[in-house]
Enzyme design. Structure first.
Site, PDB file in Angstrom:
ATOM      1  N   ALA A  66     -28.448 -13.509 -25.663  1.00 49.00           N
ATOM      2  CA  ALA A  66     -29.745 -12.188 -25.766  1.00 49.00           C
ATOM      3  C   ALA A  66     -29.910 -11.847 -24.402  1.00 49.00           C
ATOM      4  CB  ALA A  66     -31.071 -13.384 -25.855  1.00 49.00           C
ATOM      5  N   GLY A 111     -27.846 -16.552 -28.761  1.00 49.46           N
ATOM      6  CA  GLY A 111     -27.902 -16.000 -29.750  1.00 49.46           C
ATOM      7  C   GLY A 111     -26.794 -15.644 -30.412  1.00 49.46           C
ATOM      8  N   GLU A 114     -25.802 -18.555 -32.577  1.00 54.07           N
ATOM      9  CA  GLU A 114     -26.872 -18.639 -33.384  1.00 54.07           C
ATOM     10  C   GLU A 114     -26.297 -17.373 -34.584  1.00 54.07           C
ATOM     11  OE1 GLU A 114     -30.920 -20.083 -31.617  1.00 54.07           O
ATOM     12  OE2 GLU A 114     -30.082 -18.606 -30.806  1.00 54.07           O
ATOM     13  N   GLU A 134     -29.248 -22.300 -23.502  1.00 51.33           N
ATOM     14  CA  GLU A 134     -30.624 -21.989 -23.247  1.00 51.33           C
ATOM     15  C   GLU A 134     -31.488 -22.778 -22.391  1.00 51.33           C
ATOM     16  OE1 GLU A 134     -29.538 -19.986 -27.218  1.00 51.33           O
ATOM     17  OE2 GLU A 134     -29.068 -21.832 -26.402  1.00 51.33           O
TER      18      GLU A 134
END
Length: 260
Positions: A66, A111, A114, A134
């Site tokens: 992200a 992300g 993911e 994270e």
């Protein structure tokens, strides 16, 4: 919608989606997520698309995570909205109803990992690296990573990746079942297209029914899944494609599927 952060084209019933922020290692900001949502909604509703390939621009990253500059501004309320927005987009990809192949050409972190997990098939080049780092930022995966990674590779391995924040290379990703195959950087997109063309050549009613049954595994019990499978099998048996496929087999010829 005019896209600023992704590239999108359709060729021979295959949609190509490229995250196009190579100067930011293709990091996912809010604008990029919104573009992905619009793009995959269009793909879902386009009968001329059978399969989608998603990759990252440049040679370094699929998606390196992200956008940290956006993450840094979050509080509890904004964090909930932030996570739910990403989950909505990735759920759209997972439940698209059409196969999505991730061609992972470098870093797939946070992300980005993911996003790859939301795809149905993952292939990578030998330089790819995967991780859910994270915890290094004092947060946890928020776009479905704790759920999809655990279901895909088992809870122990998922816990190790998520709790340590350490990265794994492509060979380890293959060994634990995170990716299907590894190719050279030069071969990656060619192999992705070959796979997409192979899937696209099949009867698309059967492909979509099979994908629906596969994706349902995370949401329902095994018995409910078998009931769904038998219902979808029965629906396939009522199609012209079923009659064509079985007749072609018996007649020793290539089937001519019309998706009817």
């Amino acid at each position: 919608m005019e896209y600023q952060n992704i590239l999108f084209e359709i060729r021979n019933k295959i949609a190509f989606v490229t995250i196009n922020r190579p100067d930011k290692l293709n990091a996912l900001n809010g604008a990029t997520l919104n573009e992905l949502k619009d793009c995959f909604t269009a793909i879902k509703n386009n009968n001329e698309v059978n399969v989608t390939i998603i990759t990252g621009a440049g040679e370094k990253a699929f998606v390196a995570g992200a956008d940290i500059s956006e993450l840094n501004k979050l509080n509890t309320v904004a964090g909930k909205i932030f996570a739910e927005n990403g989950q909505e987009v990735f759920n759209l990809i997972e439940k698209l109803g059409k196969p999505v192949i991730a061609a992972i050409n470098g870093f797939a972190l946070g992300g980005g990992c993911e996003l790859a997990l939301a795809c149905h098939i993952r292939i990578a080049n030998e330089k790819a690296k995967f991780g859910q780092p994270e915890v290094n930022l004092g947060i946890i995966p928020g776009y479905g990573g704790t759920q999809r990674l655990t279901r895909l590779i088992n809870s122990g391995r998922a816990a190790e990746m998520i709790l340590s924040g350490e990265l794994i290379d492509a060979s380890d990703a293959l060994r634990i079942g995170l990716v299907n195959k590894i190719y050279s950087s030069e071969e990656l997109m060619t192999k992705a297209v070959e796979m997409a063309e192979k899937i696209s050549s099949k009867g698309q009613i059967a492909v979509q029914m099979a994908l629906r049954a596969i994706v349902s595994c995370d949401d329902i019990s095994e018995m409910e899944g078998q009931n769904l499978e038998s219902s979808l099998f029965a629906l396939c048996c009522g199609t012209e494609d079923f009659k064509e496929g079985t007749s072609a087999f018996l007649e020793k010829r290539k089937p001519n599927f019309k998706n009817l």
